[in-house]
Design an enzyme around this catalytic site. Sequence first.
Site, PDB file in Angstrom:
ATOM      1  N   SER A  18      73.401 -52.828  56.338  1.00 47.99           N
ATOM      2  CA  SER A  18      72.028 -53.152  56.740  1.00 47.99           C
ATOM      3  C   SER A  18      71.051 -52.460  55.798  1.00 47.99           C
ATOM      4  O   SER A  18      71.363 -51.398  55.239  1.00 47.99           O
ATOM      5  CB  SER A  18      71.765 -52.654  58.162  1.00 47.99           C
ATOM      6  OG  SER A  18      70.370 -52.675  58.425  1.00 47.99           O
TER       7      SER A  18
ATOM      8  N   TYR B   5      72.657 -46.257  64.490  1.00 43.32           N
ATOM      9  CA  TYR B   5      72.937 -47.490  63.729  1.00 43.32           C
ATOM     10  C   TYR B   5      72.872 -47.229  62.215  1.00 43.32           C
ATOM     11  O   TYR B   5      73.770 -47.628  61.465  1.00 43.32           O
ATOM     12  CB  TYR B   5      71.919 -48.542  64.154  1.00 43.32           C
ATOM     13  CG  TYR B   5      72.074 -49.899  63.521  1.00 43.32           C
ATOM     14  CD1 TYR B   5      73.077 -50.779  63.938  1.00 43.32           C
ATOM     15  CD2 TYR B   5      71.203 -50.321  62.519  1.00 43.32           C
ATOM     16  CE1 TYR B   5      73.202 -52.040  63.370  1.00 43.32           C
ATOM     17  CE2 TYR B   5      71.312 -51.580  61.956  1.00 43.32           C
ATOM     18  CZ  TYR B   5      72.307 -52.437  62.380  1.00 43.32           C
ATOM     19  OH  TYR B   5      72.429 -53.689  61.820  1.00 43.32           O
ATOM     20  N   ALA B   6      71.805 -46.553  61.763  1.00 43.83           N
ATOM     21  CA  ALA B   6      71.650 -46.282  60.325  1.00 43.83           C
ATOM     22  C   ALA B   6      72.790 -45.400  59.820  1.00 43.83           C
ATOM     23  O   ALA B   6      73.273 -45.584  58.696  1.00 43.83           O
ATOM     24  CB  ALA B   6      70.300 -45.623  60.057  1.00 43.83           C
TER      25      ALA B   6
ATOM     26  N   LYS C  55      75.787 -47.587  59.160  1.00 42.35           N
ATOM     27  CA  LYS C  55      75.668 -48.478  57.998  1.00 42.35           C
ATOM     28  C   LYS C  55      75.749 -47.670  56.697  1.00 42.35           C
ATOM     29  O   LYS C  55      76.385 -48.093  55.740  1.00 42.35           O
ATOM     30  CB  LYS C  55      74.381 -49.294  58.090  1.00 42.35           C
ATOM     31  CG  LYS C  55      74.335 -50.231  59.313  1.00 42.35           C
ATOM     32  CD  LYS C  55      75.525 -51.185  59.353  1.00 42.35           C
ATOM     33  CE  LYS C  55      75.424 -52.198  60.474  1.00 42.35           C
ATOM     34  NZ  LYS C  55      76.568 -53.121  60.529  1.00 42.35           N
TER      35      LYS C  55
END
Length: 242
Positions: free
Chosen positions: A137, A150-151, A154
Site C-alpha cells: 500500500s 496496517y502501515a 505493508k
Amino acid sequence: MSRTITLVTGASRGIGKAVAKRFAKEGHFVIGTATTEKGAELIDEYLHDTGGIGRVLDVRDTEQINKLFEEIESVYGAVQVLVNNAGITKDGLLMRMKDEDWDDVIDTNLSSVYRMSKRAIRGMMKARRGRIINISSVVAKMGNAGQSNYAATKAGLEGFSRTLAREIGSRQVTINCVAPGLIETDMTDELDERLLNSMLDAVPISRLGQPEDIAAAVSFLASDEASYITGAVIPVNGGMYM
Ligand code: NAP
C-alpha cells in the site's frame, strides 16, 4: 502448453477479484480464495468459463494453507504464481488501539505472507521458476494517521519481499510488490466521505483508481517480460506519493 497455475488470495471482491479475472483471461489456471463457502462459490461462478476454481482459505491458518497447497499440487500441479492480496484494516489512533486489532491486522496482512510464501517457494525452487506478488500500500512509505497497524504490515511485507528476493533469486523465482493508492473497493467504501475527498486532493490524477489498474501491474510482474525484476515495489497510486 500447460497453463500457468496461479493462486490469488482474497479473490472474492475488490483487487483480488480483478487480479484473478485478468489472469484467467490471460489463460492461467486460477485458484481464487475467500474466507467463506459463499465467497468461494462466487469465485467458482466468475471463473467458471475459464476453468478456474474458488476455494475457502483463512490466511491466518497454517493448516488450511497446507491443505490447499496439497490439493492444488496433487490435482493440478505446483503453484507458479502466488498473489498475496488478502488484507484487512482495523483503524484507530495508536493511543486507543486495541491489542486484538493490532494482532489481527499483523496476522492477516503480514504473517500470512510469511506462511503462504514459505509454502509456495518449495515448488517454485524445485521448478526453478516462480513469481510471488504481494499487495502492499502507498501507506507503507507515506504513513497514515490511524493506520499504524496496517502501515506496519505493508512496510513489513516490502522488507520481507526484498529479503526473500535475495534468498530465491538464483533459482529464477522473483518476488515483488504492487503498492496501490486509493482504489475503489469495499475497503475505501468504509472511509468517511469528507476524509476521502481530502485524501483525493493529494492525488494528481484526481480520482480513485480501479481494481483493474492494480491487476495490470500484477499481470506485468507475472509475465515473462518481468523476469529480471525482483525485490521491487511498483507504485500504482495516481501520483499520490512519488
Ligand atoms: P477488500 O475489497 O476489502 O477485499 C479483501 C479480500 O481479502 C476479500 O477477498 C476477503 O475475503 C479477503 N480476506 C480478508 N481476510 C482474510 C483472511 N483472514 N483470509 C483470507 N482472505 C481474507 O479489499 P481490497 O481493497 O480489494 O484490498 C486488497 C488488498 O489491497 C489488501 O491487501 C489491501 O491492503 C490492499 N490495498 C487496498 C487499497 C484500496 O484502496 N482498496 C489500497 C492499498 C492497498 P472475504 O470476501 O471472504 O472476506
